[in-house]
Design an enzyme around this catalytic site. Structure first.
Site, short mmCIF file in Angstrom:
data_model
loop_
_atom_site.label_atom_id
_atom_site.label_comp_id
_atom_site.label_asym_id
_atom_site.label_seq_id
_atom_site.Cartn_x
_atom_site.Cartn_y
_atom_site.Cartn_z
N LYS A 1 0.81 -1.23 0.00
CA LYS A 1 0.00 0.00 0.00
C LYS A 1 0.84 1.28 0.00
O LYS A 1 0.36 2.34 -0.41
CB LYS A 1 -0.93 0.00 1.21
CG LYS A 1 -2.05 -1.03 1.14
CD LYS A 1 -3.08 -0.69 0.11
CE LYS A 1 -4.29 -1.59 0.22
NZ LYS A 1 -5.33 -1.24 -0.78
N SER B 1 1.16 -10.03 -0.69
CA SER B 1 0.80 -8.61 -0.63
C SER B 1 1.01 -7.94 0.72
O SER B 1 1.09 -6.72 0.78
CB SER B 1 -0.66 -8.44 -1.06
OG SER B 1 -1.50 -9.20 -0.22
#
Length: 408
Positions: A52, A302
């Site tokens: 992110k 991720s």
């Protein structure tokens, strides 16, 4: 396409002033198991332990005159925005649900320092999001979406740029977890037709699958929040516009319990800490054997923001999925020796993990909740056969969601 690729390369180069590229590591265990060259793109090793940071950096980089950034998040996006606010000297206002674990709040505060303020608002994310957008509209800041933003998507595409540079060529397949679609659409768009991209979602948040079926983003009736980094009720409009031609077989849906088996294995065998969303791509390998044998495959891990207070639940769900732990409601006769008879049914590989009388008021029988762990799933066939032979009535409630919520 050429402009998107060029812009993503530029964003990637700019990131190097703030943080290094995340590693691309060949995994021997997975490569040998699946007969392919399996690489892990370790986004769990970014400064905020998730990808992110990339989208937050790029979106903020492209707003040089903006001093105030606002976002709503209960996890990784909040931490990425907070980190970049501190790095770039921007002011950040981050809205988080009241129910957000203290560990996540503290980490966000640590990354942002005096550059951010945190507002705890709403029990559910939709309420938090509405409050953040209303506040932003009244204060004149820039609202930073976690995925439905062109600059965020471009920033997440830097993952693809790094994979190509680190591998020295394009891989045959890339497996991508999907939440709101920002990262998956960015990576897939950058690779284009050069790479076969596969997308994986949790069963309780399969918003891409639903959108492809409907031909547009649609809100799911219910979202299971266990895989919190990918538990999104509706894929973003902008990501879906880039993914709308994805063939249905390229979207894989995995159960939440199944994902837990990879979290446990990666932790115990490889020493890699993955959050549930971070384990999605690795667990999906088992569903694409016919495509990947002999090929080069990259799984994007991720994120690794895993709260270890969740470990007992993850282990429990992994055991249940693997078939080595079950819960039974057992009707036990209320007479001397009955418990000993039951214990004699168990074998040397069986263990009692839970034993609780639920009802002892009946004169002849009592209901017992019993949890049994064993070494091999097939051991339960023997246990059930012996229970039947002994005349002890039982009900397997392992997969009964309603009963499990109240009893397990």
């Amino acid at each position: 396409m050429s402009d998107f690729r060029s812009d993503a390369r530029t964003a990637t180069q700019a990131m190097r002033d703030v943080f290094p590229a995340t590693p691309l590591q060949r995994n021997v265990l997975l490569s040998e198991r699946f007969g392919a060259d399996i690489y892990l793109k370790r986004e769990d090793l970014s400064p905020v332990r998730s990808y992110k940071i990339r989208g937050a950096f790029n979106a903020m980089r492209k707003q040089p005159d903006q001093d105030l950034f606002v976002c709503a998040s209960a996890g990784n996006h909040a931490q990425g925005v907070a980190f970049m606010c501190k790095q770039l000297g921007k002011r950040g206002v981050i809205f988080m649900p009241v129910t957000t674990p203290q560990q996540k709040i503290q980490k966000t505060r640590m990354f942002g320092g005096s550059q951010i303020e945190i507002h705890l608002t709403g029990d559910y994310f939709d309420d938090t999001l509405a409050a953040a957008q209303d506040w932003c509209a009244s204060q004149g800041g820039h609202f930073l979406s976690p995925f439905d933003d062109d600059d965020v998507i471009e920033g997440q595409a830097s993952i693809a740029v790094e994979i190509q540079e680190q591998l020295g060529r394009a891989p045959d397949h890339v497996i991508l977890p999907v939440g709101g679609g920002g990262m998956s659409s960015g990576v897939a768009t950058w690779f284009g037709d050069d790479v076969h991209c596969l997308f994986t979602e949790p069963q309780g948040g399969a918003c891409l699958k639903a959108a492809l079926s409907a031909g547009r983003p649609v809100a799911l009736d219910r979202v299971d929040t266990f895989v919190d980094g990918a538990a999104v009720g509706k894929i973003g409009e902008k990501p879906f516009s880039l993914l709308q031609n994805t063939p249905a077989p390229d979207v894989l849906t995995l159960s939440e319990d199944r994902i837990c088996t990879t979290i446990i294995e990666m932790l115990n065998v490889e020493g890699i800490v993955l959050e549930p969303a971070g384990a999605l791509a690795v667990e999906a390998l088992g569903d694409v054997l016919s495509w990947i044998r002999g090929k080069t495959v990259v799984c994007v891990t991720s994120g690794g923001n895993f709260d270890f207070e969740r470990l007992p639940e993850v282990k429990e769900r992994a055991q249940r999925y693997s078939g080595i732990k079950k819960y039974l409601l057992l009707r036990l006769p209320q007479r001397p020796g009955a418990l000993k008879e039951f214990l004699n049914i168990l074998g040397p590989e069986d263990d009692i993990a839970r034993f609780e009388y639920l009802k002892k008021s009946a004169r002849n029988f009592g209901t017992v909740l019993i949890g049994i762990e064993t070494k091999k799933p097939e051991n339960f066939r023997r246990i059930f056969d012996r229970l039947d032979s002994s005349g002890m009535a039982f009900t397997d409630i392992t997969n009964d969601e309603t009963l499990a919520q109240f009893l397990i």
